[in-house]
Design a protein around this motif. Structure first.
Motif, short mmCIF file in Angstrom:
data_model
loop_
_atom_site.label_atom_id
_atom_site.label_comp_id
_atom_site.label_asym_id
_atom_site.label_seq_id
_atom_site.Cartn_x
_atom_site.Cartn_y
_atom_site.Cartn_z
N HIS A 4 48.69 -24.19 6.12
CA HIS A 4 49.57 -24.93 7.16
C HIS A 4 49.98 -23.89 8.13
CE1 HIS A 4 52.74 -27.34 8.92
NE2 HIS A 4 53.48 -26.24 8.81
N GLY A 5 50.26 -22.56 7.74
CA GLY A 5 50.67 -21.46 8.89
C GLY A 5 49.48 -21.28 9.44
N GLN A 6 48.18 -21.08 9.17
CA GLN A 6 46.65 -20.94 10.03
C GLN A 6 46.63 -22.24 11.07
OE1 GLN A 6 43.93 -20.35 6.81
NE2 GLN A 6 44.58 -18.17 7.04
N GLY A 7 47.03 -23.46 10.44
CA GLY A 7 46.74 -24.66 11.44
C GLY A 7 47.90 -24.62 12.41
N ALA A 10 46.49 -22.25 15.00
CA ALA A 10 45.25 -22.56 15.71
C ALA A 10 45.68 -23.89 16.71
CB ALA A 10 44.45 -23.10 14.54
N ALA A 11 46.76 -24.24 16.31
CA ALA A 11 47.14 -25.24 17.10
C ALA A 11 47.92 -24.79 18.57
CB ALA A 11 48.02 -26.53 16.68
N SER A 12 48.82 -23.83 17.96
CA SER A 12 49.55 -22.79 19.16
C SER A 12 48.47 -22.13 19.98
CB SER A 12 50.32 -22.18 18.36
OG SER A 12 51.10 -21.25 19.51
N LEU A 13 47.44 -21.80 19.41
CA LEU A 13 46.28 -21.08 20.25
C LEU A 13 45.58 -21.92 21.11
CD1 LEU A 13 44.70 -18.53 20.92
CD2 LEU A 13 43.20 -18.99 18.74
N ASN A 14 45.07 -23.21 20.58
CA ASN A 14 44.50 -24.34 21.35
C ASN A 14 45.37 -24.50 22.33
OD1 ASN A 14 42.32 -24.08 19.73
ND2 ASN A 14 42.94 -25.73 18.37
N ARG A 15 46.76 -24.76 22.27
CA ARG A 15 47.67 -25.30 23.26
C ARG A 15 47.77 -24.36 24.25
NH1 ARG A 15 52.37 -25.76 25.57
NH2 ARG A 15 53.90 -27.55 25.47
N THR A 16 47.92 -23.00 24.13
CA THR A 16 47.95 -21.79 25.14
C THR A 16 46.87 -21.75 25.67
OG1 THR A 16 49.60 -20.75 23.46
CG2 THR A 16 48.54 -19.55 25.29
N LEU A 140 39.79 -15.14 24.81
CA LEU A 140 40.78 -14.05 25.10
C LEU A 140 42.07 -14.14 24.61
CD1 LEU A 140 39.94 -14.42 29.15
CD2 LEU A 140 39.24 -12.56 27.50
N ILE A 141 42.89 -15.15 24.74
CA ILE A 141 44.18 -15.33 23.90
C ILE A 141 44.20 -14.95 22.76
CG2 ILE A 141 46.08 -16.94 23.57
CD1 ILE A 141 44.94 -18.53 26.23
N ALA A 142 43.27 -15.24 21.69
CA ALA A 142 43.21 -15.01 20.41
C ALA A 142 42.97 -13.66 20.14
CB ALA A 142 41.99 -15.62 19.63
N ARG A 143 42.64 -12.90 21.21
CA ARG A 143 42.46 -11.13 21.24
C ARG A 143 43.60 -10.79 22.02
NH1 ARG A 143 38.64 -13.88 20.02
NH2 ARG A 143 36.94 -13.23 18.66
N GLY A 144 44.74 -11.20 22.41
CA GLY A 144 45.65 -10.70 22.96
C GLY A 144 45.50 -10.20 24.48
#
Length: 156
Positions: A4-7, A10-16, A140-144
């Motif tokens: 759930h935390g990973q989901g 991932a949703a937050s990463l996708n939204r950003t 890019l965002i996933a890598r800060g």
């Protein structure tokens, strides 16, 4: 629970990434449309039209990041550095895809402002560029990097 935390992450990463790509599209679209309209109205050739559109896309893309940073009280040099770091790859990707598509559409570069081909190819090119740029922003965002850097500067 980790799933759930990973989901959520991932949703937050996708939204950003989605918001960053919309941000990039906005700046690029303003620059592209304005550049193509000006160049077409002045009867400029393909190379000059593309050069102006790209220059304006970068200008507006960077400006949409730079202005809020300056309003947040970040000194100009730091704000400019953040804008360049967060937007360069995103804008570059969008511009390469956008302009490549326009060049591939027969007659698009010769179409006038009153031609539906002009507007249809411009809208289609920006939509395709959006789809191509989303994974770049996500990576890019996933890598800060990318817009993650701007969010850190804002304290989000």
């Amino acid at each position: 629970m980790a799933s759930h935390g990973q989901g959520v992450a991932a949703a937050s990463l996708n939204r950003t990434a989605l918001l960053a790509t919309v941000h990039c599209l906005t700046g690029c679209a303003i620059g592209e449309v304005l550049g193509m309209v000006i160049a077409t109205a002045l009867g400029w050739g393909n190379a000059a039209s593309i050069a102006l559109a790209i220059a304006l896309a970068f200008f507006f893309g960077y400006s949409l990041t730079l202005v809020p940073l300056l309003r947040a009280g970040i000194p100009f040099r730091r704000a400019l550095s953040l804008a360049l770091a967060s937007d360069t790859l995103s804008i570059t990707t969008m511009e390469v895809v956008d302009n490549a598509f326009i060049l591939l559409v027969p007659g698009a570069m010769a179409a006038g402002l009153a031609d539906s081909l002009f507007w249809a190819s411009l809208v289609a090119s920006l939509a395709i560029a959006f789809v191509a740029t989303f994974p770049v922003n996500r990576w890019l965002i996933a890598r800060g990097k990318g817009h993650a850097v701007v969010h850190l500067a804002h304290g989000h």
